[in-house]
Design an enzyme around this catalytic site. Structure first.
Site, PDB file in Angstrom:
ATOM      1  N   CYS A  85      41.383  27.685  43.988  1.00  0.00           N
ATOM      2  CA  CYS A  85      40.643  28.937  44.190  1.00  0.00           C
ATOM      3  C   CYS A  85      39.178  28.782  43.823  1.00  0.00           C
ATOM      4  CB  CYS A  85      41.274  30.028  43.340  1.00  0.00           C
ATOM      5  SG  CYS A  85      43.060  30.024  43.494  1.00  0.00           S
TER       6      CYS A  85
ATOM      7  N   LYS B 284      36.385  39.252  47.106  1.00  0.00           N
ATOM      8  CA  LYS B 284      37.285  38.213  46.594  1.00  0.00           C
ATOM      9  C   LYS B 284      36.542  36.895  46.353  1.00  0.00           C
ATOM     10  CE  LYS B 284      40.434  35.414  45.707  1.00  0.00           C
ATOM     11  NZ  LYS B 284      41.717  35.359  45.072  1.00  0.00           N
TER      12      LYS B 284
HETATM   13  N1  SAJ Z   1      37.924  26.450  33.507  1.00  0.00           N
HETATM   14  C1  SAJ Z   1      36.912  25.925  32.715  1.00  0.00           C
HETATM   15  N2  SAJ Z   1      36.340  26.720  31.766  1.00  0.00           N
HETATM   16  C2  SAJ Z   1      36.739  28.005  31.573  1.00  0.00           C
HETATM   17  C3  SAJ Z   1      37.765  28.552  32.381  1.00  0.00           C
HETATM   18  C4  SAJ Z   1      38.343  27.742  33.343  1.00  0.00           C
HETATM   19  O1  SAJ Z   1      36.521  24.768  32.852  1.00  0.00           O
HETATM   20  O2  SAJ Z   1      36.188  28.659  30.680  1.00  0.00           O
HETATM   21  C5  SAJ Z   1      38.575  25.615  34.541  1.00  0.00           C
HETATM   22  C6  SAJ Z   1      40.086  25.496  34.372  1.00  0.00           C
HETATM   23  O3  SAJ Z   1      40.425  24.496  33.463  1.00  0.00           O
HETATM   24  C7  SAJ Z   1      40.522  25.189  35.794  1.00  0.00           C
HETATM   25  C8  SAJ Z   1      39.523  25.983  36.642  1.00  0.00           C
HETATM   26  O4  SAJ Z   1      38.432  26.259  35.792  1.00  0.00           O
HETATM   27  O5  SAJ Z   1      40.381  23.816  36.104  1.00  0.00           O
HETATM   28  C9  SAJ Z   1      40.043  27.280  37.225  1.00  0.00           C
HETATM   29  O6  SAJ Z   1      40.919  27.917  36.334  1.00  0.00           O
HETATM   30  P1  SAJ Z   1      40.966  29.480  36.034  1.00  0.00           P
HETATM   31  O7  SAJ Z   1      42.040  29.684  35.038  1.00  0.00           O
HETATM   32  O8  SAJ Z   1      39.636  29.977  35.682  1.00  0.00           O
HETATM   33  O9  SAJ Z   1      41.292  30.156  37.426  1.00  0.00           O
HETATM   34  P2  SAJ Z   1      42.393  29.898  38.594  1.00  0.00           P
HETATM   35  O10 SAJ Z   1      41.773  29.018  39.627  1.00  0.00           O
HETATM   36  O11 SAJ Z   1      43.714  29.500  38.041  1.00  0.00           O
HETATM   37  O12 SAJ Z   1      42.550  31.384  39.195  1.00  0.00           O
HETATM   38  C10 SAJ Z   1      41.413  32.057  39.717  1.00  0.00           C
HETATM   39  C11 SAJ Z   1      41.334  33.459  39.114  1.00  0.00           C
HETATM   40  N3  SAJ Z   1      40.034  34.065  39.424  1.00  0.00           N
HETATM   41  C12 SAJ Z   1      39.225  34.555  38.465  1.00  0.00           C
HETATM   42  O13 SAJ Z   1      39.478  34.524  37.290  1.00  0.00           O
HETATM   43  C13 SAJ Z   1      37.943  35.183  38.944  1.00  0.00           C
HETATM   44  C14 SAJ Z   1      42.492  34.306  39.650  1.00  0.00           C
HETATM   45  O14 SAJ Z   1      42.360  35.635  39.204  1.00  0.00           O
HETATM   46  C15 SAJ Z   1      42.501  34.275  41.185  1.00  0.00           C
HETATM   47  O15 SAJ Z   1      43.633  34.978  41.684  1.00  0.00           O
HETATM   48  C16 SAJ Z   1      42.628  32.852  41.625  1.00  0.00           C
HETATM   49  O16 SAJ Z   1      41.497  32.125  41.129  1.00  0.00           O
HETATM   50  C17 SAJ Z   1      42.664  32.821  43.154  1.00  0.00           C
HETATM   51  O17 SAJ Z   1      43.741  32.610  43.716  1.00  0.00           O
HETATM   52  O18 SAJ Z   1      41.647  33.065  43.801  1.00  0.00           O
END
Ligand code: SAJ
Length: 407
Positions: free
Chosen positions: A256, A202
Protein backbone atom coordinates in the site's frame (compact mmCIF):
# COMPACT_ATOMS: atom_id res chain seq x y z
CA UNK A 1 -29.94 -9.81 -1.85
CA UNK A 2 -26.66 -11.71 -2.20
CA UNK A 3 -23.41 -9.74 -2.09
CA UNK A 4 -20.79 -11.11 -4.47
CA UNK A 5 -17.30 -10.23 -3.18
CA UNK A 6 -14.67 -10.55 -5.92
CA UNK A 7 -11.08 -11.26 -4.81
CA UNK A 8 -10.60 -13.18 -1.56
CA UNK A 9 -7.20 -11.87 -0.52
CA UNK A 10 -6.06 -9.66 2.35
CA UNK A 11 -9.00 -7.27 1.95
CA UNK A 12 -11.70 -9.27 0.17
CA UNK A 13 -11.69 -12.24 2.54
CA UNK A 14 -12.10 -10.34 5.83
CA UNK A 15 -14.70 -8.09 4.18
CA UNK A 16 -16.68 -11.08 2.89
CA UNK A 17 -16.47 -12.77 6.30
CA UNK A 18 -17.58 -9.75 8.31
CA UNK A 19 -20.47 -9.08 5.92
CA UNK A 20 -21.66 -12.68 6.35
CA UNK A 21 -21.11 -12.63 10.12
CA UNK A 22 -23.33 -9.52 10.21
CA UNK A 23 -26.25 -11.27 8.50
CA UNK A 24 -25.66 -10.43 4.84
CA UNK A 25 -25.81 -13.29 2.32
CA UNK A 26 -22.34 -13.49 0.78
CA UNK A 27 -20.86 -15.23 -2.23
CA UNK A 28 -17.06 -14.98 -2.40
CA UNK A 29 -15.38 -15.32 -5.79
CA UNK A 30 -11.69 -15.81 -6.54
CA UNK A 31 -10.06 -17.02 -9.75
CA UNK A 32 -7.51 -18.96 -7.67
CA UNK A 33 -9.11 -22.42 -7.44
CA UNK A 34 -6.61 -23.69 -4.85
CA UNK A 35 -7.54 -20.81 -2.53
CA UNK A 36 -11.25 -21.42 -3.07
CA UNK A 37 -10.90 -25.09 -2.29
CA UNK A 38 -8.95 -24.32 0.90
CA UNK A 39 -11.69 -21.92 2.01
CA UNK A 40 -14.33 -24.53 1.23
CA UNK A 41 -12.46 -26.95 3.48
CA UNK A 42 -12.58 -24.42 6.30
CA UNK A 43 -8.95 -23.35 6.02
CA UNK A 44 -8.24 -19.64 6.53
CA UNK A 45 -5.66 -18.65 3.94
CA UNK A 46 -3.60 -16.08 5.86
CA UNK A 47 -2.71 -15.20 9.43
CA UNK A 48 -4.53 -12.27 11.02
CA UNK A 49 -5.68 -11.55 14.55
CA UNK A 50 -9.28 -12.75 15.00
CA UNK A 51 -9.75 -14.03 11.45
CA UNK A 52 -10.30 -17.67 12.45
CA UNK A 53 -13.11 -16.69 14.81
CA UNK A 54 -14.61 -14.43 12.16
CA UNK A 55 -14.43 -17.28 9.64
CA UNK A 56 -16.35 -19.54 12.02
CA UNK A 57 -18.94 -16.86 12.72
CA UNK A 58 -19.40 -16.30 8.96
CA UNK A 59 -19.73 -19.98 8.09
CA UNK A 60 -22.46 -20.35 10.70
CA UNK A 61 -24.41 -17.81 8.61
CA UNK A 62 -24.60 -17.65 4.76
CA UNK A 63 -21.32 -17.63 2.84
CA UNK A 64 -20.14 -19.60 -0.18
CA UNK A 65 -16.80 -19.62 -2.02
CA UNK A 66 -16.32 -20.31 -5.71
CA UNK A 67 -14.44 -19.25 -8.83
CA UNK A 68 -17.70 -18.28 -10.52
CA UNK A 69 -19.37 -14.88 -10.55
CA UNK A 70 -23.05 -14.97 -9.65
CA UNK A 71 -26.07 -13.13 -10.95
CA UNK A 72 -27.03 -10.59 -8.31
CA UNK A 73 -27.26 -6.81 -7.95
CA UNK A 74 -24.50 -5.97 -5.43
CA UNK A 75 -20.81 -6.59 -6.03
CA UNK A 76 -17.68 -5.64 -4.11
CA UNK A 77 -14.34 -5.82 -5.92
CA UNK A 78 -11.16 -6.25 -3.87
CA UNK A 79 -8.57 -7.38 -6.42
CA UNK A 80 -4.95 -6.14 -6.63
CA UNK A 81 -4.00 -2.92 -8.39
CA UNK A 82 -0.27 -3.15 -9.07
CA UNK A 83 1.69 -0.32 -10.64
CA UNK A 84 3.80 -0.44 -13.74
CA UNK A 85 7.41 -0.36 -12.45
CA UNK A 86 8.54 1.80 -15.40
CA UNK A 87 5.72 4.30 -16.03
CA UNK A 88 4.74 4.30 -12.30
CA UNK A 89 1.11 4.36 -13.42
CA UNK A 90 -1.57 2.10 -12.04
CA UNK A 91 -2.23 -1.22 -13.76
CA UNK A 92 -6.04 -1.45 -13.63
CA UNK A 93 -6.25 -4.72 -15.55
CA UNK A 94 -7.48 -6.90 -12.65
CA UNK A 95 -10.20 -4.41 -11.75
CA UNK A 96 -11.27 -4.01 -15.39
CA UNK A 97 -11.41 -7.79 -15.83
CA UNK A 98 -13.53 -8.17 -12.68
CA UNK A 99 -15.93 -5.46 -13.88
CA UNK A 100 -16.23 -7.12 -17.29
CA UNK A 101 -16.95 -10.49 -15.69
CA UNK A 102 -19.61 -8.87 -13.48
CA UNK A 103 -21.21 -7.13 -16.46
CA UNK A 104 -21.57 -10.54 -18.15
CA UNK A 105 -23.85 -11.84 -15.38
CA UNK A 106 -25.27 -8.99 -13.27
CA UNK A 107 -28.82 -7.66 -12.91
CA UNK A 108 -29.82 -4.49 -14.79
CA UNK A 109 -29.86 -2.33 -11.64
CA UNK A 110 -26.64 -3.53 -10.02
CA UNK A 111 -24.18 -1.63 -7.86
CA UNK A 112 -20.50 -2.42 -8.36
CA UNK A 113 -18.37 -1.25 -5.44
CA UNK A 114 -14.63 -1.03 -6.04
CA UNK A 115 -12.60 -1.33 -2.82
CA UNK A 116 -9.22 -1.81 -4.51
CA UNK A 117 -7.01 1.28 -4.31
CA UNK A 118 -7.07 3.16 -7.62
CA UNK A 119 -5.49 6.39 -8.73
CA UNK A 120 -7.70 9.46 -9.24
CA UNK A 121 -9.46 9.24 -12.57
CA UNK A 122 -9.21 5.45 -12.94
CA UNK A 123 -12.97 4.95 -12.81
CA UNK A 124 -13.66 7.67 -15.38
CA UNK A 125 -10.96 6.38 -17.67
CA UNK A 126 -11.26 2.62 -17.51
CA UNK A 127 -14.49 1.61 -15.77
CA UNK A 128 -17.19 4.12 -16.64
CA UNK A 129 -16.95 3.59 -20.42
CA UNK A 130 -17.59 -0.16 -20.15
CA UNK A 131 -20.45 0.31 -17.70
CA UNK A 132 -22.03 3.03 -19.85
CA UNK A 133 -21.83 0.79 -22.88
CA UNK A 134 -23.52 -2.05 -21.00
CA UNK A 135 -26.25 0.26 -19.62
CA UNK A 136 -27.02 1.46 -23.13
CA UNK A 137 -27.21 -2.04 -24.56
CA UNK A 138 -29.53 -3.42 -21.85
CA UNK A 139 -31.27 -0.17 -20.90
CA UNK A 140 -29.86 -0.65 -17.43
CA UNK A 141 -28.95 1.47 -14.41
CA UNK A 142 -25.77 -0.22 -13.27
CA UNK A 143 -23.81 2.11 -10.93
CA UNK A 144 -20.16 2.08 -9.98
CA UNK A 145 -19.03 3.15 -6.50
CA UNK A 146 -15.59 3.56 -4.95
CA UNK A 147 -15.31 2.57 -1.28
CA UNK A 148 -11.57 2.30 -0.64
CA UNK A 149 -10.50 0.03 2.19
CA UNK A 150 -8.51 1.42 5.11
CA UNK A 151 -7.74 -1.54 7.33
CA UNK A 152 -4.24 -2.19 8.60
CA UNK A 153 -2.77 -5.70 8.53
CA UNK A 154 -2.35 -6.85 12.12
CA UNK A 155 -5.51 -5.07 13.28
CA UNK A 156 -7.83 -5.67 10.35
CA UNK A 157 -10.91 -7.04 12.06
CA UNK A 158 -11.01 -4.31 14.69
CA UNK A 159 -10.49 -1.63 12.02
CA UNK A 160 -13.17 -3.11 9.74
CA UNK A 161 -15.63 -2.55 12.56
CA UNK A 162 -14.40 0.83 13.79
CA UNK A 163 -12.68 2.86 11.04
CA UNK A 164 -14.45 5.65 9.28
CA UNK A 165 -15.19 4.86 5.61
CA UNK A 166 -15.41 6.86 2.42
CA UNK A 167 -18.02 6.08 -0.21
CA UNK A 168 -17.62 7.76 -3.58
CA UNK A 169 -20.81 7.58 -5.65
CA UNK A 170 -22.35 9.40 -8.62
CA UNK A 171 -25.65 10.02 -6.86
CA UNK A 172 -26.96 10.19 -3.29
CA UNK A 173 -29.37 7.27 -3.74
CA UNK A 174 -26.59 4.83 -4.67
CA UNK A 175 -24.35 6.23 -1.93
CA UNK A 176 -27.08 5.61 0.66
CA UNK A 177 -27.69 2.00 -0.48
CA UNK A 178 -23.97 1.24 -0.15
CA UNK A 179 -23.78 3.06 3.17
CA UNK A 180 -26.57 0.84 4.51
CA UNK A 181 -24.68 -2.32 3.55
CA UNK A 182 -21.44 -1.08 5.11
CA UNK A 183 -23.20 0.06 8.28
CA UNK A 184 -24.20 -3.56 8.88
CA UNK A 185 -20.65 -4.15 10.19
CA UNK A 186 -18.99 -0.71 10.44
CA UNK A 187 -19.60 1.53 13.47
CA UNK A 188 -17.32 4.27 12.18
CA UNK A 189 -18.50 7.41 10.40
CA UNK A 190 -19.42 6.68 6.78
CA UNK A 191 -18.91 9.68 4.51
CA UNK A 192 -20.54 9.88 1.09
CA UNK A 193 -18.71 11.90 -1.54
CA UNK A 194 -18.04 11.79 -5.27
CA UNK A 195 -15.92 9.14 -6.95
CA UNK A 196 -12.83 11.20 -7.82
CA UNK A 197 -12.63 12.60 -4.29
CA UNK A 198 -12.80 9.07 -2.87
CA UNK A 199 -10.09 7.88 -5.26
CA UNK A 200 -7.79 10.78 -4.41
CA UNK A 201 -8.42 10.65 -0.66
CA UNK A 202 -7.30 7.05 -0.41
CA UNK A 203 -4.04 7.65 -2.26
CA UNK A 204 -3.45 10.83 -0.24
CA UNK A 205 -3.79 8.94 3.07
CA UNK A 206 -1.06 6.47 2.21
CA UNK A 207 1.11 9.16 0.66
CA UNK A 208 0.90 11.24 3.84
CA UNK A 209 2.23 8.30 5.84
CA UNK A 210 4.97 7.61 3.28
CA UNK A 211 6.18 11.22 3.45
CA UNK A 212 6.14 11.24 7.25
CA UNK A 213 8.18 8.01 7.37
CA UNK A 214 10.59 9.42 4.77
CA UNK A 215 11.11 12.46 7.00
CA UNK A 216 11.91 10.14 9.93
CA UNK A 217 14.31 8.14 7.74
CA UNK A 218 16.04 11.29 6.53
CA UNK A 219 16.42 12.45 10.13
CA UNK A 220 17.92 9.03 10.98
CA UNK A 221 20.55 9.51 8.27
CA UNK A 222 21.33 13.08 9.37
CA UNK A 223 21.59 12.08 13.03
CA UNK A 224 23.76 9.03 12.31
CA UNK A 225 26.16 11.19 10.28
CA UNK A 226 26.72 13.47 13.26
CA UNK A 227 26.35 11.17 16.27
CA UNK A 228 22.92 12.28 17.42
CA UNK A 229 20.24 9.93 18.73
CA UNK A 230 17.33 10.18 16.28
CA UNK A 231 14.94 8.25 18.52
CA UNK A 232 15.48 10.58 21.46
CA UNK A 233 15.07 13.59 19.16
CA UNK A 234 11.80 12.29 17.68
CA UNK A 235 10.52 11.29 21.12
CA UNK A 236 11.07 14.80 22.46
CA UNK A 237 9.88 16.61 19.32
CA UNK A 238 6.65 14.59 19.45
CA UNK A 239 5.88 16.10 22.86
CA UNK A 240 5.02 19.26 20.94
CA UNK A 241 1.23 19.22 20.61
CA UNK A 242 1.31 19.67 16.84
CA UNK A 243 4.23 17.39 15.93
CA UNK A 244 3.85 13.68 15.21
CA UNK A 245 6.89 12.21 13.48
CA UNK A 246 6.71 8.49 12.64
CA UNK A 247 9.58 6.05 13.18
CA UNK A 248 12.62 5.48 11.01
CA UNK A 249 13.10 1.92 9.83
CA UNK A 250 14.84 -0.32 7.29
CA UNK A 251 12.43 0.70 4.53
CA UNK A 252 8.74 0.84 3.69
CA UNK A 253 7.18 -2.36 2.48
CA UNK A 254 3.72 -3.78 1.96
CA UNK A 255 1.43 -3.40 -0.95
CA UNK A 256 0.00 0.00 0.00
CA UNK A 257 2.26 2.74 1.30
CA UNK A 258 5.18 1.76 -0.91
CA UNK A 259 2.95 1.58 -4.00
CA UNK A 260 0.14 4.18 -3.88
CA UNK A 261 2.32 7.34 -3.90
CA UNK A 262 3.76 6.17 -7.23
CA UNK A 263 0.29 6.59 -8.77
CA UNK A 264 0.53 10.33 -8.11
CA UNK A 265 4.11 10.49 -9.37
CA UNK A 266 3.10 8.59 -12.52
CA UNK A 267 0.02 10.72 -13.20
CA UNK A 268 1.37 14.14 -12.16
CA UNK A 269 5.05 14.20 -13.10
CA UNK A 270 6.58 17.58 -12.33
CA UNK A 271 3.89 18.30 -9.72
CA UNK A 272 4.40 15.37 -7.34
CA UNK A 273 7.82 16.46 -6.06
CA UNK A 274 7.87 15.87 -2.30
CA UNK A 275 6.02 12.64 -2.98
CA UNK A 276 8.72 11.44 -5.38
CA UNK A 277 11.55 12.43 -3.05
CA UNK A 278 9.88 10.65 -0.13
CA UNK A 279 9.50 7.48 -2.20
CA UNK A 280 13.18 7.63 -3.14
CA UNK A 281 14.27 8.13 0.47
CA UNK A 282 12.19 5.20 1.70
CA UNK A 283 13.34 3.01 -1.17
CA UNK A 284 16.96 3.83 -0.33
CA UNK A 285 16.72 2.44 3.21
CA UNK A 286 17.60 -1.23 2.53
CA UNK A 287 20.80 -0.04 0.78
CA UNK A 288 21.48 2.28 3.70
CA UNK A 289 21.12 -0.65 6.12
CA UNK A 290 23.62 -2.52 3.95
CA UNK A 291 26.13 0.36 4.20
CA UNK A 292 25.70 0.34 7.96
CA UNK A 293 26.30 -3.43 8.05
CA UNK A 294 29.58 -2.81 6.18
CA UNK A 295 30.61 -0.17 8.74
CA UNK A 296 29.78 -2.46 11.65
CA UNK A 297 31.73 -5.33 10.08
CA UNK A 298 34.74 -3.05 9.63
CA UNK A 299 34.54 -1.84 13.21
CA UNK A 300 34.28 -5.38 14.53
CA UNK A 301 36.92 -6.81 12.15
CA UNK A 302 34.32 -9.16 10.70
CA UNK A 303 34.88 -10.52 7.21
CA UNK A 304 32.62 -13.53 7.02
CA UNK A 305 29.20 -12.61 5.55
CA UNK A 306 27.90 -16.04 6.44
CA UNK A 307 28.01 -15.06 10.13
CA UNK A 308 25.39 -12.32 9.58
CA UNK A 309 21.70 -13.05 10.03
CA UNK A 310 18.64 -10.96 9.19
CA UNK A 311 15.81 -11.28 11.68
CA UNK A 312 12.47 -10.86 9.89
CA UNK A 313 11.42 -11.28 6.27
CA UNK A 314 7.91 -9.82 6.37
CA UNK A 315 7.21 -6.18 5.57
CA UNK A 316 6.23 -5.42 9.16
CA UNK A 317 5.71 -6.93 12.59
CA UNK A 318 3.42 -9.85 13.42
CA UNK A 319 2.06 -10.43 9.91
CA UNK A 320 3.02 -13.10 7.37
CA UNK A 321 2.99 -10.77 4.36
CA UNK A 322 6.35 -10.37 2.56
CA UNK A 323 5.24 -8.09 -0.30
CA UNK A 324 7.80 -5.34 -1.06
CA UNK A 325 9.60 -6.32 2.15
CA UNK A 326 12.78 -4.33 2.95
CA UNK A 327 14.50 -7.55 4.07
CA UNK A 328 13.94 -9.20 0.71
CA UNK A 329 15.22 -6.06 -1.03
CA UNK A 330 18.31 -6.14 1.16
CA UNK A 331 18.91 -9.83 0.45
CA UNK A 332 18.55 -9.17 -3.30
CA UNK A 333 20.94 -6.27 -3.15
CA UNK A 334 23.60 -8.27 -1.28
CA UNK A 335 23.26 -11.06 -3.79
CA UNK A 336 23.74 -8.58 -6.61
CA UNK A 337 26.78 -6.89 -5.03
CA UNK A 338 28.47 -9.82 -3.32
CA UNK A 339 26.96 -12.93 -4.84
CA UNK A 340 25.97 -14.50 -1.55
CA UNK A 341 22.77 -14.65 0.46
CA UNK A 342 22.73 -13.71 4.13
CA UNK A 343 21.22 -16.03 6.67
CA UNK A 344 17.68 -15.13 7.65
CA UNK A 345 14.82 -16.23 9.85
CA UNK A 346 11.19 -15.23 10.33
CA UNK A 347 8.73 -17.01 12.63
CA UNK A 348 5.81 -16.03 10.36
CA UNK A 349 7.34 -17.27 7.08
CA UNK A 350 6.90 -21.03 7.21
CA UNK A 351 7.97 -21.88 3.67
CA UNK A 352 11.50 -21.33 2.35
CA UNK A 353 11.44 -18.24 0.15
CA UNK A 354 15.15 -17.29 0.17
CA UNK A 355 18.48 -19.12 0.33
CA UNK A 356 19.94 -19.78 3.78
CA UNK A 357 16.60 -19.26 5.53
CA UNK A 358 16.23 -20.83 8.97
CA UNK A 359 13.00 -22.04 10.55
CA UNK A 360 14.24 -22.33 14.10
CA UNK A 361 15.16 -19.22 16.08
CA UNK A 362 17.79 -20.87 18.32
CA UNK A 363 19.49 -22.65 15.44
CA UNK A 364 19.57 -19.36 13.52
CA UNK A 365 21.17 -17.59 16.49
CA UNK A 366 23.72 -20.41 16.97
CA UNK A 367 24.99 -19.87 13.44
CA UNK A 368 25.53 -16.09 13.41
CA UNK A 369 27.63 -13.47 15.18
CA UNK A 370 25.84 -10.33 13.92
CA UNK A 371 22.04 -10.15 14.02
CA UNK A 372 20.28 -7.41 12.05
CA UNK A 373 16.79 -6.85 13.42
CA UNK A 374 14.68 -5.90 10.41
CA UNK A 375 11.21 -6.59 11.80
CA UNK A 376 9.95 -6.11 15.37
CA UNK A 377 7.90 -9.30 15.75
CA UNK A 378 6.71 -9.95 19.32
CA UNK A 379 8.87 -13.10 19.34
CA UNK A 380 12.13 -11.14 19.37
CA UNK A 381 10.79 -8.37 21.59
CA UNK A 382 9.98 -11.02 24.20
CA UNK A 383 13.35 -12.77 23.83
CA UNK A 384 15.93 -10.00 23.84
CA UNK A 385 17.90 -12.01 26.44
CA UNK A 386 18.74 -14.59 23.75
CA UNK A 387 20.80 -11.96 21.89
CA UNK A 388 23.44 -11.88 24.64
CA UNK A 389 26.95 -12.20 23.23
CA UNK A 390 25.88 -11.24 19.69
CA UNK A 391 26.64 -8.07 17.81
CA UNK A 392 23.19 -6.50 17.39
CA UNK A 393 22.13 -4.03 14.72
CA UNK A 394 18.59 -3.00 15.67
CA UNK A 395 16.94 -1.08 12.80
CA UNK A 396 13.59 -1.05 14.65
CA UNK A 397 14.68 0.43 17.98
CA UNK A 398 13.21 -2.40 20.06
CA UNK A 399 16.04 -3.12 22.46
CA UNK A 400 18.58 -1.31 24.57
CA UNK A 401 21.56 -3.47 25.31
CA UNK A 402 25.20 -2.49 25.69
CA UNK A 403 27.12 -1.94 22.48
CA UNK A 404 24.00 -2.12 20.29
CA UNK A 405 23.97 -0.47 16.87
CA UNK A 406 20.92 1.47 15.70
CA UNK A 407 19.96 3.23 12.47
N1 SAJ B 1 6.82 1.96 8.80
C1 SAJ B 1 7.95 2.67 9.19
N2 SAJ B 1 7.83 3.60 10.18
C2 SAJ B 1 6.64 3.84 10.79
C3 SAJ B 1 5.48 3.13 10.40
C4 SAJ B 1 5.61 2.18 9.39
O1 SAJ B 1 9.04 2.48 8.66
O2 SAJ B 1 6.61 4.68 11.70
C5 SAJ B 1 6.91 0.94 7.73
C6 SAJ B 1 6.45 -0.45 8.17
O3 SAJ B 1 7.47 -1.15 8.82
C7 SAJ B 1 6.05 -1.07 6.84
C8 SAJ B 1 5.51 0.13 6.05
O4 SAJ B 1 6.00 1.28 6.70
O5 SAJ B 1 7.17 -1.58 6.14
C9 SAJ B 1 4.00 0.22 5.97
O6 SAJ B 1 3.40 -0.21 7.16
P1 SAJ B 1 2.15 0.47 7.88
O7 SAJ B 1 1.88 -0.33 9.09
O8 SAJ B 1 2.40 1.90 8.07
O9 SAJ B 1 0.98 0.40 6.82
P2 SAJ B 1 0.35 -0.77 5.88
O10 SAJ B 1 1.01 -0.68 4.54
O11 SAJ B 1 0.34 -2.09 6.56
O12 SAJ B 1 -1.17 -0.27 5.76
C10 SAJ B 1 -1.45 1.02 5.21
C11 SAJ B 1 -2.41 1.76 6.15
N3 SAJ B 1 -2.49 3.17 5.75
C12 SAJ B 1 -2.25 4.17 6.62
O13 SAJ B 1 -1.94 4.01 7.77
C13 SAJ B 1 -2.42 5.57 6.08
C14 SAJ B 1 -3.78 1.08 6.12
O14 SAJ B 1 -4.70 1.83 6.87
C15 SAJ B 1 -4.27 0.96 4.67
O15 SAJ B 1 -5.50 0.25 4.62
C16 SAJ B 1 -3.27 0.18 3.89
O16 SAJ B 1 -2.02 0.88 3.92
C17 SAJ B 1 -3.77 0.03 2.45
O17 SAJ B 1 -4.22 -1.05 2.09
O18 SAJ B 1 -3.78 1.01 1.70
Amino acid sequence: MIINVIGLGYIGLPTALILAACDNNVFGTDYNKVLVSKLNQGEVTFDEVGIKELFEAATRKYIKFSSEYIKTNFYIIAVPTPYDKISKKIDPSYVVKAVNNILDVCEKDSIIVIESTISPGTINKYIRPIINEKNQSINGTINVVHAPERIIPGNMIYELRHNSRTIGADNAKTGEIVKKVYSSFCNGEIIITDIRTAEMTKVVENTFRDINIAFANELAKICASDEMNVYEIIRIANKHPRVNILSPGPGVGGHCISVDPWFLVGDYPGLANIILTARRINDSMPEYVLERIHDIMKEKNMTDLSRIGLYGLTYKENVDDTRESPSLQLIDSIKKHLGSALKSYDPFVKSSIVENQYHNFNLFLDNIDLIVIMVSHDEIKNNIGLLKGKIVFDTKNICNIDGIYKL
